[in-house]
Design a protein around this motif. Structure first.
Motif, mmCIF file in Angstrom:
data_model
loop_
_atom_site.group_PDB
_atom_site.id
_atom_site.type_symbol
_atom_site.label_atom_id
_atom_site.label_comp_id
_atom_site.label_asym_id
_atom_site.label_seq_id
_atom_site.Cartn_x
_atom_site.Cartn_y
_atom_site.Cartn_z
ATOM 1 N N THR A 188 -0.894 18.673 17.162
ATOM 2 C CA THR A 188 0.472 19.194 17.284
ATOM 3 C C THR A 188 1.293 18.365 18.259
ATOM 4 O OG1 THR A 188 -0.305 21.432 16.783
ATOM 5 C CG2 THR A 188 1.841 21.221 17.858
ATOM 6 N N ALA A 189 0.678 18.018 19.396
ATOM 7 C CA ALA A 189 1.385 17.186 20.380
ATOM 8 C C ALA A 189 1.688 15.805 19.805
ATOM 9 C CB ALA A 189 0.544 17.061 21.651
ATOM 10 N N THR A 190 0.745 15.263 19.045
ATOM 11 C CA THR A 190 0.974 13.960 18.416
ATOM 12 C C THR A 190 2.116 14.029 17.429
ATOM 13 O OG1 THR A 190 -1.365 13.380 18.658
ATOM 14 C CG2 THR A 190 -0.094 12.125 17.052
ATOM 15 N N TYR A 191 2.142 15.075 16.619
ATOM 16 C CA TYR A 191 3.226 15.223 15.638
ATOM 17 C C TYR A 191 4.579 15.371 16.332
ATOM 18 C CZ TYR A 191 6.077 17.147 11.896
ATOM 19 O OH TYR A 191 7.087 17.361 10.987
ATOM 20 N N THR A 192 4.603 16.145 17.420
ATOM 21 C CA THR A 192 5.861 16.326 18.152
ATOM 22 C C THR A 192 6.362 15.001 18.714
ATOM 23 O OG1 THR A 192 5.231 18.589 18.739
ATOM 24 C CG2 THR A 192 6.963 17.551 20.048
ATOM 25 N N GLY A 193 5.439 14.223 19.307
ATOM 26 C CA GLY A 193 5.834 12.930 19.847
ATOM 27 C C GLY A 193 6.314 11.966 18.775
ATOM 28 N N LEU A 194 5.622 11.939 17.644
ATOM 29 C CA LEU A 194 6.042 11.052 16.562
ATOM 30 C C LEU A 194 7.375 11.478 15.976
ATOM 31 C CD1 LEU A 194 2.648 10.517 14.682
ATOM 32 C CD2 LEU A 194 3.851 8.891 16.161
ATOM 33 N N SER A 195 7.593 12.781 15.879
ATOM 34 C CA SER A 195 8.872 13.272 15.354
ATOM 35 C C SER A 195 10.020 12.893 16.270
ATOM 36 C CB SER A 195 8.814 14.797 15.166
ATOM 37 O OG SER A 195 7.824 15.158 14.223
ATOM 38 N N GLU A 196 9.795 13.014 17.585
ATOM 39 C CA GLU A 196 10.832 12.613 18.533
ATOM 40 C C GLU A 196 11.096 11.109 18.455
ATOM 41 O OE1 GLU A 196 9.399 13.945 22.273
ATOM 42 O OE2 GLU A 196 9.879 16.067 21.901
ATOM 43 N N GLN A 197 10.016 10.323 18.264
ATOM 44 C CA GLN A 197 10.180 8.882 18.134
ATOM 45 C C GLN A 197 10.948 8.535 16.866
ATOM 46 O OE1 GLN A 197 9.281 6.462 20.340
ATOM 47 N NE2 GLN A 197 10.355 5.044 18.967
ATOM 48 N N SER A 198 10.634 9.225 15.766
ATOM 49 C CA SER A 198 11.350 8.976 14.510
ATOM 50 C C SER A 198 12.821 9.337 14.647
ATOM 51 C CB SER A 198 10.708 9.778 13.369
ATOM 52 O OG SER A 198 9.393 9.348 13.119
ATOM 53 N N HIS A 199 13.096 10.446 15.328
ATOM 54 C CA HIS A 199 14.494 10.847 15.539
ATOM 55 C C HIS A 199 15.239 9.809 16.378
ATOM 56 C CE1 HIS A 199 17.926 13.502 16.030
ATOM 57 N NE2 HIS A 199 17.866 13.305 17.342
ATOM 58 N N ALA A 200 14.560 9.315 17.432
ATOM 59 C CA ALA A 200 15.198 8.284 18.256
ATOM 60 C C ALA A 200 15.416 6.995 17.474
ATOM 61 C CB ALA A 200 14.340 8.018 19.496
ATOM 62 N N ASP A 201 14.453 6.642 16.624
ATOM 63 C CA ASP A 201 14.606 5.432 15.807
ATOM 64 C C ASP A 201 15.786 5.564 14.850
ATOM 65 O OD1 ASP A 201 12.458 4.281 17.047
ATOM 66 O OD2 ASP A 201 11.006 4.812 15.471
ATOM 67 N N ARG A 202 15.963 6.762 14.306
ATOM 68 C CA ARG A 202 17.082 6.963 13.391
ATOM 69 C C ARG A 202 18.419 6.929 14.122
ATOM 70 N NH1 ARG A 202 15.639 8.409 8.317
ATOM 71 N NH2 ARG A 202 13.441 8.985 8.002
ATOM 72 N N GLN A 203 18.411 7.279 15.392
ATOM 73 C CA GLN A 203 19.634 7.190 16.176
ATOM 74 C C GLN A 203 19.996 5.745 16.504
ATOM 75 O OE1 GLN A 203 21.649 9.775 16.988
ATOM 76 N NE2 GLN A 203 20.287 11.121 15.812
ATOM 77 N N ARG A 204 18.967 4.890 16.623
ATOM 78 C CA ARG A 204 19.207 3.491 17.002
ATOM 79 C C ARG A 204 19.342 2.562 15.799
ATOM 80 N NH1 ARG A 204 14.983 4.681 20.893
ATOM 81 N NH2 ARG A 204 13.498 3.735 19.429
ATOM 82 N N SER A 205 19.011 3.039 14.604
ATOM 83 C CA SER A 205 19.062 2.174 13.432
ATOM 84 C C SER A 205 19.678 2.920 12.255
ATOM 85 C CB SER A 205 17.659 1.688 13.065
ATOM 86 O OG SER A 205 16.806 2.788 12.776
ATOM 87 N N ASP A 247 18.368 -1.978 -0.004
ATOM 88 C CA ASP A 247 18.611 -1.352 1.302
ATOM 89 C C ASP A 247 17.629 -1.884 2.327
ATOM 90 O OD1 ASP A 247 20.733 0.190 0.432
ATOM 91 O OD2 ASP A 247 19.439 1.876 -0.156
ATOM 92 N N VAL A 248 18.139 -2.218 3.504
ATOM 93 C CA VAL A 248 17.304 -2.627 4.635
ATOM 94 C C VAL A 248 17.693 -1.774 5.831
ATOM 95 C CG1 VAL A 248 16.998 -4.987 3.807
ATOM 96 C CG2 VAL A 248 18.925 -4.455 5.317
ATOM 97 N N TRP A 249 16.810 -1.751 6.829
ATOM 98 C CA TRP A 249 17.097 -1.027 8.064
ATOM 99 C C TRP A 249 17.397 -2.037 9.165
ATOM 100 C CZ3 TRP A 249 17.435 4.206 9.137
ATOM 101 C CH2 TRP A 249 17.114 5.060 8.085
ATOM 102 N N ILE A 250 18.532 -1.816 9.873
ATOM 103 C CA ILE A 250 18.933 -2.705 10.962
ATOM 104 C C ILE A 250 19.236 -1.877 12.203
ATOM 105 C CG2 ILE A 250 19.857 -4.464 9.393
ATOM 106 C CD1 ILE A 250 22.668 -3.408 10.016
ATOM 107 N N ASP A 251 19.118 -2.522 13.377
ATOM 108 C CA ASP A 251 19.425 -1.829 14.618
ATOM 109 C C ASP A 251 20.900 -2.004 14.964
ATOM 110 O OD1 ASP A 251 19.678 -4.431 15.548
ATOM 111 O OD2 ASP A 251 17.730 -4.436 16.550
ATOM 112 N N SER A 252 21.292 -1.570 16.154
ATOM 113 C CA SER A 252 22.699 -1.630 16.544
ATOM 114 C C SER A 252 23.210 -3.057 16.686
ATOM 115 C CB SER A 252 22.901 -0.883 17.868
ATOM 116 O OG SER A 252 22.073 -1.428 18.887
ATOM 117 N N ASN A 253 22.302 -4.031 16.834
ATOM 118 C CA ASN A 253 22.700 -5.443 16.935
ATOM 119 C C ASN A 253 22.698 -6.148 15.586
ATOM 120 O OD1 ASN A 253 22.938 -5.314 19.790
ATOM 121 N ND2 ASN A 253 20.718 -5.572 19.989
ATOM 122 N N GLY A 254 22.324 -5.440 14.551
ATOM 123 C CA GLY A 254 22.302 -6.044 13.231
ATOM 124 C C GLY A 254 20.987 -6.702 12.875
#
Length: 202
Positions: free
Chosen positions: A53-70, A129-136
């Motif tokens: 459960t802790a692993t899933y929570t951490g990965l979900s938070e990481q995925s959410h942060a990644d989606r905010q940055r890319s 479709d590709v995924w890019i960060d805030s710098n392109g």
């Protein structure tokens, strides 16, 4: 006696707290070790679940942060795909996959280019479709909830399996040492039996 009752009764008589006079100290140690190993393995079930459960929570938070940055961006292929391997920045592994040169627009409006993984049927001029960060710059696609759940369940199972394997190995070592101790004790008793007064000595 009923067969269904014989096995539980036999287990009860082999318990470390049994008053059976035929049980030796090493027999009680074996029984106590088996009981503790069983309890430990059962306790590790909720512990492993909590770790998952802790692993899933951490990965979900990481995925959410990644989606905010890319974000997802359209890219145009400028060459036909060719077989090769493209490094996966998320797993640090290299998997055989077609890739091709492509152009895309960065958030600041500049044109960027680079090698991108392509679908098997892609051709030059296609838009993918590709995924890019805030710098392109190209970045890995954030994990989905299903991928995070798979990783979390695998982690929980690995923790429980490691704990169960460790308990089984420790129990096997204890039983092996006690078996050796019983064999030595039998040897001593057999040698003393040959020297008992009134019995012939071989």
């Amino acid at each position: 006696m009923d067969t269904n009752q014989a096995l539980p009764l036999r287990w009860w008589r082999m318990a470390p707290w049994s008053r059976n006079p035929l049980m030796r100290r090493c027999d009680r140690v074996d029984a106590a070790a088996a009981l503790l190993a069983t309890v430990f393995v059962l306790i590790m079930v909720p512990c492993a679940a909590a770790f998952g459960t802790a692993t899933y929570t951490g990965l979900s938070e990481q995925s959410h942060a990644d989606r905010q940055r890319s974000h997802r961006q359209a890219a145009v292929l400028v060459a036909d795909p060719r077989p090769g391997s493209v490094a996966d920045t998320r797993t640090s592994s290299r998997e055989p996959q077609n890739h091709a040169s492509a152009h895309w627009t960065a958030p600041d409006g500049t044109l960027r280019s680079g090698d991108v993984p392509t679908p098997p049927d892609a051709e030059s001029g296609d838009t993918i479709d590709v995924w890019i960060d805030s710098n392109g710059n190209l970045t890995a696609e954030p994990r989905t909830g299903q991928e995070n759940a798979t990783v979390a369940v695998s982690a929980a199972l690995c923790v429980w399996a490691a704990a169960a394997s460790g308990a089984f190995l420790l129990l096997s070592c204890i039983r092996w040492m006690n078996s050796r101790r019983r064999m030595r004790q039998w040897d001593r008793e057999w040698n003393e039996f040959g020297r008992t007064p009134g019995w012939p000595v071989s």
